[in-house]
Design a protein around this motif. Structure first.
Motif, mmCIF file in Angstrom:
data_model
loop_
_atom_site.group_PDB
_atom_site.id
_atom_site.type_symbol
_atom_site.label_atom_id
_atom_site.label_comp_id
_atom_site.label_asym_id
_atom_site.label_seq_id
_atom_site.Cartn_x
_atom_site.Cartn_y
_atom_site.Cartn_z
ATOM 1 N N GLN A 19 55.969 27.751 68.279
ATOM 2 C CA GLN A 19 55.229 28.081 69.491
ATOM 3 C C GLN A 19 54.845 29.557 69.506
ATOM 4 O O GLN A 19 53.719 29.914 69.860
ATOM 5 N N GLU A 20 55.774 30.415 69.112
ATOM 6 C CA GLU A 20 55.485 31.856 69.064
ATOM 7 C C GLU A 20 54.397 32.162 68.046
ATOM 8 O O GLU A 20 53.541 33.014 68.277
ATOM 9 N N ALA A 21 54.423 31.467 66.913
ATOM 10 C CA ALA A 21 53.421 31.701 65.876
ATOM 11 C C ALA A 21 52.048 31.213 66.325
ATOM 12 O O ALA A 21 51.021 31.779 65.929
ATOM 13 N N ASN A 22 52.018 30.193 67.161
ATOM 14 C CA ASN A 22 50.733 29.631 67.601
ATOM 15 C C ASN A 22 50.121 30.374 68.784
ATOM 16 O O ASN A 22 48.933 30.205 69.056
ATOM 17 N N LYS A 23 50.909 31.176 69.491
ATOM 18 C CA LYS A 23 50.381 31.871 70.672
ATOM 19 C C LYS A 23 49.167 32.738 70.370
ATOM 20 O O LYS A 23 48.146 32.622 71.055
ATOM 21 N N PRO A 24 49.209 33.632 69.370
ATOM 22 C CA PRO A 24 48.027 34.461 69.107
ATOM 23 C C PRO A 24 46.788 33.639 68.743
ATOM 24 O O PRO A 24 45.679 33.932 69.201
ATOM 25 N N LYS A 78 46.141 30.588 69.681
ATOM 26 C CA LYS A 78 45.683 29.904 70.886
ATOM 27 C C LYS A 78 44.893 30.859 71.774
ATOM 28 O O LYS A 78 43.818 30.518 72.286
ATOM 29 N N GLU A 79 45.414 32.080 71.940
ATOM 30 C CA GLU A 79 44.704 33.077 72.754
ATOM 31 C C GLU A 79 43.358 33.424 72.137
ATOM 32 O O GLU A 79 42.364 33.596 72.847
ATOM 33 N N GLN A 80 43.325 33.521 70.823
ATOM 34 C CA GLN A 80 42.071 33.838 70.134
ATOM 35 C C GLN A 80 41.055 32.714 70.336
ATOM 36 O O GLN A 80 39.867 32.977 70.594
ATOM 37 N N ARG A 81 41.496 31.465 70.246
ATOM 38 C CA ARG A 81 40.582 30.338 70.471
ATOM 39 C C ARG A 81 40.060 30.354 71.902
ATOM 40 O O ARG A 81 38.881 30.117 72.150
ATOM 41 N N LYS A 82 40.962 30.649 72.862
ATOM 42 C CA LYS A 82 40.547 30.712 74.259
ATOM 43 C C LYS A 82 39.498 31.795 74.474
ATOM 44 O O LYS A 82 38.488 31.589 75.146
ATOM 45 N N ALA A 83 39.743 32.972 73.879
ATOM 46 C CA ALA A 83 38.804 34.080 74.034
ATOM 47 C C ALA A 83 37.455 33.723 73.422
ATOM 48 O O ALA A 83 36.399 34.014 74.007
ATOM 49 N N GLY A 84 37.473 33.079 72.268
ATOM 50 C CA GLY A 84 36.227 32.675 71.617
ATOM 51 C C GLY A 84 35.466 31.665 72.455
ATOM 52 O O GLY A 84 34.244 31.739 72.598
ATOM 53 N N ALA A 85 36.183 30.695 73.036
ATOM 54 C CA ALA A 85 35.542 29.680 73.871
ATOM 55 C C ALA A 85 34.962 30.316 75.132
ATOM 56 O O ALA A 85 33.855 29.979 75.564
ATOM 57 N N THR A 86 35.704 31.244 75.716
ATOM 58 C CA THR A 86 35.214 31.923 76.915
ATOM 59 C C THR A 86 33.952 32.715 76.603
ATOM 60 O O THR A 86 32.969 32.667 77.361
#
Length: 120
Positions: A85-90, A92-100
């Motif tokens: 989960q810790e490894a996937n956090k960055p 996930k945030e990067q994907r969210k920022a890209g989608a936004t």
């Protein structure tokens, strides 16, 4: 022995009896194929293989039960889950920022087209 004697060219065959060496080679091969077929259909071998399969299944089931109930294995599993989960956090945030950013760009494009159509 690499090239059989009764081949003249690539396609032509000469009719002559096989040499002693070639007959022995052919007999060994036929014996090998026959033994392989007998082993494959031998009821004792089949029964032995089934018994081994069943033993492996039972051993795996017992090991799974031990791992399920072992506190160290449970703690290890939780630790691995937390690490993933810790490894996937960055990411996930990067994907969210890209989608936004993509949504914002699409909205800006739509707004620009709407303004252009109303001005005209």
């Amino acid at each position: 022995m690499k090239n059989p004697r009764n081949t003249v060219g690539q396609t032509e065959q000469v009719d002559r009896p096989l040499s002693m060496r070639e007959r022995a080679k052919k007999a060994r091969h036929e014996a090998y194929v026959l033994a392989k077929e007998r082993r494959k259909s031998d009821p004792r071998t089949i029964q032995f293989k089934e018994k081994m399969k069943q033993g492996r299944r039972e051993a795996n089931a017992q090991a799974m039960e031990r791992r399920k109930n072992d506190p160290t294995q449970i703690a290890f599993k939780e630790k691995r889950k937390k690490d993933r989960q810790e490894a996937n956090k960055p990411a996930k945030e990067q994907r969210k920022a890209g989608a936004t950013a993509k949504k914002m760009a699409e909205r800006a494009g739509k707004d620009a087209r709407l303004k252009a159509t109303f001005r005209a």
